[in-house]
Write a protein that holds these residues in place. Structure first.
Motif, PDB file in Angstrom:
ATOM      1  N   LEU A   8       4.891   5.273 -10.303  1.00 32.14           N
ATOM      2  CA  LEU A   8       6.267   4.703  -9.996  1.00 32.14           C
ATOM      3  C   LEU A   8       6.349   4.266  -8.685  1.00 32.14           C
ATOM      4  O   LEU A   8       6.954   3.262  -8.506  1.00 32.14           O
ATOM      5  CB  LEU A   8       7.063   5.987 -10.059  1.00 32.14           C
ATOM      6  N   CYS A   9       5.554   4.875  -7.789  1.00 30.39           N
ATOM      7  CA  CYS A   9       5.738   4.305  -6.293  1.00 30.39           C
ATOM      8  C   CYS A   9       5.128   2.780  -6.185  1.00 30.39           C
ATOM      9  O   CYS A   9       5.287   2.139  -5.386  1.00 30.39           O
ATOM     10  CB  CYS A   9       4.902   5.321  -5.325  1.00 30.39           C
ATOM     11  N   SER A  10       4.160   2.413  -6.971  1.00 27.84           N
ATOM     12  CA  SER A  10       3.372   1.215  -7.004  1.00 27.84           C
ATOM     13  C   SER A  10       4.329   0.219  -7.386  1.00 27.84           C
ATOM     14  O   SER A  10       4.027  -0.956  -7.275  1.00 27.84           O
ATOM     15  CB  SER A  10       2.077   1.226  -7.914  1.00 27.84           C
ATOM     16  N   GLY A  11       5.481   0.363  -8.362  1.00 31.16           N
ATOM     17  CA  GLY A  11       6.069  -0.680  -8.805  1.00 31.16           C
ATOM     18  C   GLY A  11       5.695  -1.428  -9.971  1.00 31.16           C
ATOM     19  O   GLY A  11       6.334  -2.155 -10.159  1.00 31.16           O
ATOM     20  N   VAL A  35       1.693   3.354  -0.665  1.00 33.48           N
ATOM     21  CA  VAL A  35       3.180   2.868  -0.392  1.00 33.48           C
ATOM     22  C   VAL A  35       3.572   4.209   0.113  1.00 33.48           C
ATOM     23  O   VAL A  35       4.440   4.362   0.922  1.00 33.48           O
ATOM     24  CB  VAL A  35       3.782   2.380  -1.639  1.00 33.48           C
ATOM     25  N   PHE A  36       3.473   5.289  -0.885  1.00 39.31           N
ATOM     26  CA  PHE A  36       4.247   6.516  -0.536  1.00 39.31           C
ATOM     27  C   PHE A  36       4.017   7.097   0.870  1.00 39.31           C
ATOM     28  O   PHE A  36       4.919   7.311   1.720  1.00 39.31           O
ATOM     29  CB  PHE A  36       4.075   7.606  -1.455  1.00 39.31           C
ATOM     30  N   PHE A  37       2.626   7.274   1.297  1.00 40.35           N
ATOM     31  CA  PHE A  37       2.338   7.714   2.256  1.00 40.35           C
ATOM     32  C   PHE A  37       2.583   6.952   3.745  1.00 40.35           C
ATOM     33  O   PHE A  37       2.782   7.127   4.768  1.00 40.35           O
ATOM     34  CB  PHE A  37       0.727   8.136   2.485  1.00 40.35           C
ATOM     35  N   THR A  38       2.668   5.485   3.519  1.00 47.83           N
ATOM     36  CA  THR A  38       3.044   4.430   4.510  1.00 47.83           C
ATOM     37  C   THR A  38       4.718   4.915   4.630  1.00 47.83           C
ATOM     38  O   THR A  38       5.079   4.928   5.846  1.00 47.83           O
ATOM     39  CB  THR A  38       3.060   3.180   3.998  1.00 47.83           C
ATOM     40  N   ILE A  71      11.810   1.521   4.216  1.00 49.11           N
ATOM     41  CA  ILE A  71      10.234   1.097   4.010  1.00 49.11           C
ATOM     42  C   ILE A  71       9.356   1.198   2.863  1.00 49.11           C
ATOM     43  O   ILE A  71       8.941   0.500   2.427  1.00 49.11           O
ATOM     44  CB  ILE A  71       9.590   1.780   5.468  1.00 49.11           C
ATOM     45  N   PHE A  72       9.897   2.460   2.192  1.00 49.56           N
ATOM     46  CA  PHE A  72       9.272   2.757   0.887  1.00 49.56           C
ATOM     47  C   PHE A  72       9.845   1.662  -0.079  1.00 49.56           C
ATOM     48  O   PHE A  72       8.973   0.989  -0.811  1.00 49.56           O
ATOM     49  CB  PHE A  72       9.640   4.413   0.355  1.00 49.56           C
ATOM     50  N   ARG A  76       7.324  -1.017  -1.826  1.00 47.64           N
ATOM     51  CA  ARG A  76       7.243  -1.346  -3.310  1.00 47.64           C
ATOM     52  C   ARG A  76       7.722  -2.526  -3.926  1.00 47.64           C
ATOM     53  O   ARG A  76       7.119  -2.849  -4.936  1.00 47.64           O
ATOM     54  CB  ARG A  76       8.307  -0.055  -3.898  1.00 47.64           C
ATOM     55  N   PHE A  77       8.856  -3.012  -3.269  1.00 47.47           N
ATOM     56  CA  PHE A  77       9.018  -4.303  -3.562  1.00 47.47           C
ATOM     57  C   PHE A  77       8.007  -5.385  -3.414  1.00 47.47           C
ATOM     58  O   PHE A  77       7.580  -6.283  -4.359  1.00 47.47           O
ATOM     59  CB  PHE A  77      10.381  -4.877  -2.826  1.00 47.47           C
TER      60      PHE A  77
END
Length: 368
Positions: A8-11, A35-38, A71-72, A76-77
């Motif tokens: 889901l976080c990867s988009g 993406v999540f940990f960033t 930022i997330f 992701r976008f």
């Protein structure tokens, strides 16, 4: 569960990924984890930066959470909008604006963490700057008071010099009448004669003037010293009043400037680390060959595009057919319906007459 969250976080399209192999799912789960940990690091960095500004942990955490979510969403976008094309150059051109945005995000995330990592060194730089500011502040404030203090000190020195000069004069008169009495100077007659008495009276009068001068000058000196003390008190008060401003010189901008005074290499390495983390999903999608997910996504999008193009063409054909039919119908009516023509002609004539009457009445009112 965790794998689905990272996907889901990867988009990416989870419905399409569900039909792909585990390897493909793991690939996009890894991108989503990055993406999540960033975003987590952005939350930590912004919370610390805002804590240095507001000095309130609740406000810092609240705004830090909003910043982390922002930022997330951006990351992701960025990752989700990069699609595989047939040429690497086209993919790079497509990703270039997103890479610029990723660099900006990496700078924003890394800078607050650098402030925390090098906090001790920054505090040392700030301490040196505060000491310099304290000395400069004292000198600047002293310039406002020193001229008056120096003038008062010079007046005190002049008053003391008057006393010293008068004392020298009295001592000289004392020597004169003593030597007159001893017969070693003046008339050189031993004993206390009229000349001795005259010189003694002159000495006594000068001594009386000296005593009065000491009293008067002592009072003046005390007044001047009180003024100097008052100026010194005002000077110290003003220094103490401005010192908290210097002591509070440790805000975010001051710390960033202090960080820039430290060696560049450690900060550069930290920035490059976050830049690599931020841009790794982008380059991973650009450099990797087309995979199962990309083909299925392209097939889904092309099927949708084909369906949309077909509908658009059908609507255009339907519209054109309807226009042609309407034109034919109206042409037939114009050729065959004489009654309709006469009726519309009659109504048009009535309309023109009403317009002419209305214009005439309006002009008539203006002329009146």
């Amino acid at each position: 569960m965790l794998k689905k969250f990272f996907i889901l976080c990867s988009g990416s399209d989870s419905d399409i990924l569900d039909t792909c192999s585990n390897g493909e799912q793991n690939k996009y789960a890894g991108i989503g984890a990055t993406v999540f940990f960033t975003a987590v690091m952005a939350f930590i960095a912004s919370s610390y930066a805002l804590y240095t500004v507001f000095d309130n942990p609740f406000i810092a955490i609240g705004f830090g959470l909003i910043w982390g979510l922002l930022i997330f969403n951006l990351d992701r976008f960025i990752v989700s909008t990069i699609k595989k094309r047939n040429q690497v150059l086209d993919e790079f051109i497509q990703a270039f604006p997103r890479i610029i945005l990723a660099i900006i995000i990496a700078i924003v995330i890394s800078k607050p963490l650098e402030l925390k990592i090098f906090e001790k060194e920054i505090n040392q730089v700030l301490l040196e700057q505060k000491n310099e500011l304290t000395l400069a502040n004292k000198e600047q404030i002293a310039k406002q008071y020193n001229p008056n203090i120096n003038n008062l000190s010079n007046e005190i020195t002049a008053l003391q010099q008057q006393i010293t000069t008068k004392e020298a004069e009295v001592n000289a008169l004392y020597n004169i009448y003593i030597t007159e009495a001893e017969g070693t100077a003046g008339t050189k007659l031993l004993g206390k004669g009229p000349v001795y008495q005259e010189k003694r009276d002159k000495h006594d009068a000068s001594l009386t003037e000296l005593e009065q001068l000491k009293i008067d000058n002592k009072a003046k000196i005390a007044t001047l010293e009180a003024q100097i003390a008052e100026l010194g008190t005002n000077l110290n008060s003003k220094i103490e009043a401005s010192q908290p401003i210097i002591d509070g010189f440790d805000g975010l901008m001051a710390r960033v400037n202090a960080l820039n005074k430290l060696p560049l290499l450690p900060s550069l390495f930290i920035f490059l680390l976050f830049l690599a983390i931020e841009t790794s999903p982008i380059f991973a999608k650009i450099l990797s060959p087309k995979s199962e997910y990309d083909f299925k996504l392209e097939d889904s999008e092309s099927a949708l595009n084909t369906w949309v193009d077909r509908n658009v063409k059908e609507r255009n054909a339907l519209l054109q057919t309807d226009i042609n039919l309407n034109n034919k119908i109206y042409n037939d009516i114009a050729e065959e319906e004489e009654e309709l023509y006469n009726y519309k002609r009659k109504k048009a004539r009535e309309l023109m007459q009403l317009q002419a009457d209305a214009f005439f009445e309006k002009q008539q009112k203006i002329l009146k």
